[in-house]
Design a protein around this motif. Sequence first.
Motif, PDB file in Angstrom:
ATOM      1  N   LEU A 193       1.951  23.449 -22.303  1.00 41.82           N
ATOM      2  CA  LEU A 193       2.671  24.716 -22.223  1.00 41.82           C
ATOM      3  C   LEU A 193       1.716  25.855 -22.502  1.00 41.82           C
ATOM      4  O   LEU A 193       0.622  25.655 -23.033  1.00 41.82           O
ATOM      5  CB  LEU A 193       3.866  24.768 -23.179  1.00 41.82           C
ATOM      6  CG  LEU A 193       3.628  24.850 -24.686  1.00 41.82           C
ATOM      7  CD1 LEU A 193       4.904  25.299 -25.385  1.00 41.82           C
ATOM      8  CD2 LEU A 193       3.222  23.496 -25.254  1.00 41.82           C
ATOM      9  N   GLY A 194       2.125  27.056 -22.117  1.00 44.17           N
ATOM     10  CA  GLY A 194       1.265  28.218 -22.281  1.00 44.17           C
ATOM     11  C   GLY A 194       1.420  28.852 -23.642  1.00 44.17           C
ATOM     12  O   GLY A 194       2.486  28.781 -24.266  1.00 44.17           O
ATOM     13  N   ALA A 195       0.340  29.474 -24.114  1.00 43.68           N
ATOM     14  CA  ALA A 195       0.371  30.192 -25.385  1.00 43.68           C
ATOM     15  C   ALA A 195       0.976  31.562 -25.150  1.00 43.68           C
ATOM     16  O   ALA A 195       0.639  32.257 -24.199  1.00 43.68           O
ATOM     17  CB  ALA A 195      -1.043  30.338 -25.953  1.00 43.68           C
ATOM     18  N   ILE A 196       1.898  31.954 -26.016  1.00 44.54           N
ATOM     19  CA  ILE A 196       2.505  33.271 -25.907  1.00 44.54           C
ATOM     20  C   ILE A 196       1.581  34.293 -26.555  1.00 44.54           C
ATOM     21  O   ILE A 196       0.760  33.959 -27.410  1.00 44.54           O
ATOM     22  CB  ILE A 196       3.892  33.306 -26.567  1.00 44.54           C
ATOM     23  CG1 ILE A 196       3.827  32.783 -27.999  1.00 44.54           C
ATOM     24  CG2 ILE A 196       4.880  32.500 -25.765  1.00 44.54           C
ATOM     25  CD1 ILE A 196       5.171  32.761 -28.693  1.00 44.54           C
ATOM     26  N   PRO A 197       1.664  35.575 -26.160  1.00 46.86           N
ATOM     27  CA  PRO A 197       0.779  36.593 -26.720  1.00 46.86           C
ATOM     28  C   PRO A 197       0.883  36.693 -28.226  1.00 46.86           C
ATOM     29  O   PRO A 197       1.942  36.420 -28.805  1.00 46.86           O
ATOM     30  CB  PRO A 197       1.269  37.889 -26.046  1.00 46.86           C
ATOM     31  CG  PRO A 197       1.957  37.444 -24.807  1.00 46.86           C
ATOM     32  CD  PRO A 197       2.585  36.119 -25.154  1.00 46.86           C
ATOM     33  N   ASP A 198      -0.189  37.089 -28.856  1.00 47.48           N
ATOM     34  CA  ASP A 198      -0.229  37.240 -30.313  1.00 47.48           C
ATOM     35  C   ASP A 198       0.534  38.494 -30.731  1.00 47.48           C
ATOM     36  O   ASP A 198       0.056  39.608 -30.593  1.00 47.48           O
ATOM     37  CB  ASP A 198      -1.692  37.338 -30.771  1.00 47.48           C
ATOM     38  CG  ASP A 198      -1.799  37.545 -32.275  1.00 47.48           C
ATOM     39  OD1 ASP A 198      -0.799  37.325 -32.974  1.00 47.48           O
ATOM     40  OD2 ASP A 198      -2.894  37.927 -32.722  1.00 47.48           O
ATOM     41  N   ILE A 199       1.764  38.285 -31.238  1.00 50.81           N
ATOM     42  CA  ILE A 199       2.573  39.420 -31.682  1.00 50.81           C
ATOM     43  C   ILE A 199       2.988  39.271 -33.141  1.00 50.81           C
ATOM     44  O   ILE A 199       3.959  39.864 -33.593  1.00 50.81           O
ATOM     45  CB  ILE A 199       3.824  39.600 -30.797  1.00 50.81           C
ATOM     46  CG1 ILE A 199       4.626  38.290 -30.738  1.00 50.81           C
ATOM     47  CG2 ILE A 199       3.435  40.056 -29.413  1.00 50.81           C
ATOM     48  CD1 ILE A 199       5.923  38.416 -29.956  1.00 50.81           C
ATOM     49  N   GLY A 200       2.257  38.439 -33.863  1.00 49.65           N
ATOM     50  CA  GLY A 200       2.544  38.307 -35.285  1.00 49.65           C
ATOM     51  C   GLY A 200       3.170  36.978 -35.619  1.00 49.65           C
ATOM     52  O   GLY A 200       3.936  36.407 -34.843  1.00 49.65           O
TER      53      GLY A 200
ATOM     54  N   VAL B 127      -0.691  20.065 -25.319  1.00 51.06           N
ATOM     55  CA  VAL B 127      -1.786  20.998 -25.101  1.00 51.06           C
ATOM     56  C   VAL B 127      -1.220  22.394 -24.889  1.00 51.06           C
ATOM     57  O   VAL B 127      -0.327  22.592 -24.065  1.00 51.06           O
ATOM     58  CB  VAL B 127      -2.642  20.604 -23.874  1.00 51.06           C
ATOM     59  CG1 VAL B 127      -3.721  21.655 -23.617  1.00 51.06           C
ATOM     60  CG2 VAL B 127      -3.280  19.247 -24.090  1.00 51.06           C
ATOM     61  N   VAL B 128      -1.737  23.350 -25.649  1.00 51.69           N
ATOM     62  CA  VAL B 128      -1.348  24.750 -25.511  1.00 51.69           C
ATOM     63  C   VAL B 128      -2.515  25.487 -24.871  1.00 51.69           C
ATOM     64  O   VAL B 128      -3.636  25.457 -25.374  1.00 51.69           O
ATOM     65  CB  VAL B 128      -0.992  25.371 -26.872  1.00 51.69           C
ATOM     66  CG1 VAL B 128      -0.620  26.844 -26.709  1.00 51.69           C
ATOM     67  CG2 VAL B 128       0.167  24.599 -27.512  1.00 51.69           C
ATOM     68  N   VAL B 129      -2.231  26.155 -23.740  1.00 52.64           N
ATOM     69  CA  VAL B 129      -3.279  26.790 -22.936  1.00 52.64           C
ATOM     70  C   VAL B 129      -3.166  28.308 -23.035  1.00 52.64           C
ATOM     71  O   VAL B 129      -2.121  28.867 -22.693  1.00 52.64           O
ATOM     72  CB  VAL B 129      -3.170  26.364 -21.458  1.00 52.64           C
ATOM     73  CG1 VAL B 129      -4.274  27.018 -20.621  1.00 52.64           C
ATOM     74  CG2 VAL B 129      -3.216  24.847 -21.327  1.00 52.64           C
ATOM     75  N   PRO B 130      -4.215  28.998 -23.480  1.00 52.72           N
ATOM     76  CA  PRO B 130      -4.183  30.466 -23.510  1.00 52.72           C
ATOM     77  C   PRO B 130      -4.335  31.034 -22.108  1.00 52.72           C
ATOM     78  O   PRO B 130      -4.947  30.406 -21.239  1.00 52.72           O
ATOM     79  CB  PRO B 130      -5.390  30.833 -24.386  1.00 52.72           C
ATOM     80  CG  PRO B 130      -6.340  29.701 -24.166  1.00 52.72           C
ATOM     81  CD  PRO B 130      -5.494  28.467 -23.986  1.00 52.72           C
TER      82      PRO B 130
END
Length: 306
Positions: free
Chosen positions: A123-130, A151-154
């Motif tokens: 799955l995809g990594a979500i944006p860094d929002i805290g 696996v987490v994909v940026p």
Amino acid sequence: MTAQETDNTHQLASAAIVVGADGSKASDAAVRWAAKTAARRGRRLHIVHGLDITTMRLFVGSLNVIEPEAVAKMHAHGKQILTGAMRSAHAIAPELTVTTELAESKPAQLLIDSSEAAHLVVLGAIPDIGAIAHLGSTLLAVTAHARGAVVVVPHIGAPPSDDQPVVVGVDGSNVGEAAIAVAFAEASERNAELVAVHAWSDLTVGEFAGQSYLDVPIAALEESEHTLLAERLAGWQEKYPDVRVTRTVVADGPRRYLGDWSKSAQLIVVGSRGRGGFKGLLLGSTSNWLVQHADCPVMVVHGLRT
């Protein structure tokens, strides 16, 4: 999800690389990474999308919206997302066998159920929002509760190169042993160097086990930790003689070192938990941090998968 739906999910996901798609840039990056990996391993790619109808019903009910119409629109949108994801996968690997699944369950539950039979879940990594915003998110729910490896994909930055190393965080636990096994297999398959990072304390916080780190016999502790790392790797080096291994032992928390390595690695591999007590906090918390902040794909291993 009903028992019948769960059985169907297991059949669809069996031996496949399963990837979640939601139409975002993050999920597109995940689909492309999963497609490349599936093609390399000769496996089917199974793309899933969860509609979360239950949450929708709670929401639209308060707005007095006609439910059948709303559900129909969600299904149509979900199909569009899956079509776009399949297009992205075939752009990476035109001959790849790709199947799709549209379910009414929550995305996290769909991926967790799929992990029971999947070769790998992506799955995809979500944006860094805290950190607070991530609590209860699909990302952390799946990495915490899925079986096998996730696996987490940026989606930010260039995709990693095949000539970059695979890096594994070693903590000495049973879960950590599974991570080591998977990391050796990944490095061997990719013909990549394996860097084993063993960060055995959190001395940067100023104390260790309740006393100032200035009073701790660092040299003696480091020597024993070097021995521990060598013991953990020995059997796997015999099994994978083709893998060149670099060992790194640091008297510090693993987050900093694995985070730095993510800037130059093609994959970071960690276990889902540490070895209990003080040290049990190290890779458990670090894996949560890495899947949200790392610059390369992060594999969180819960157990060995054939």
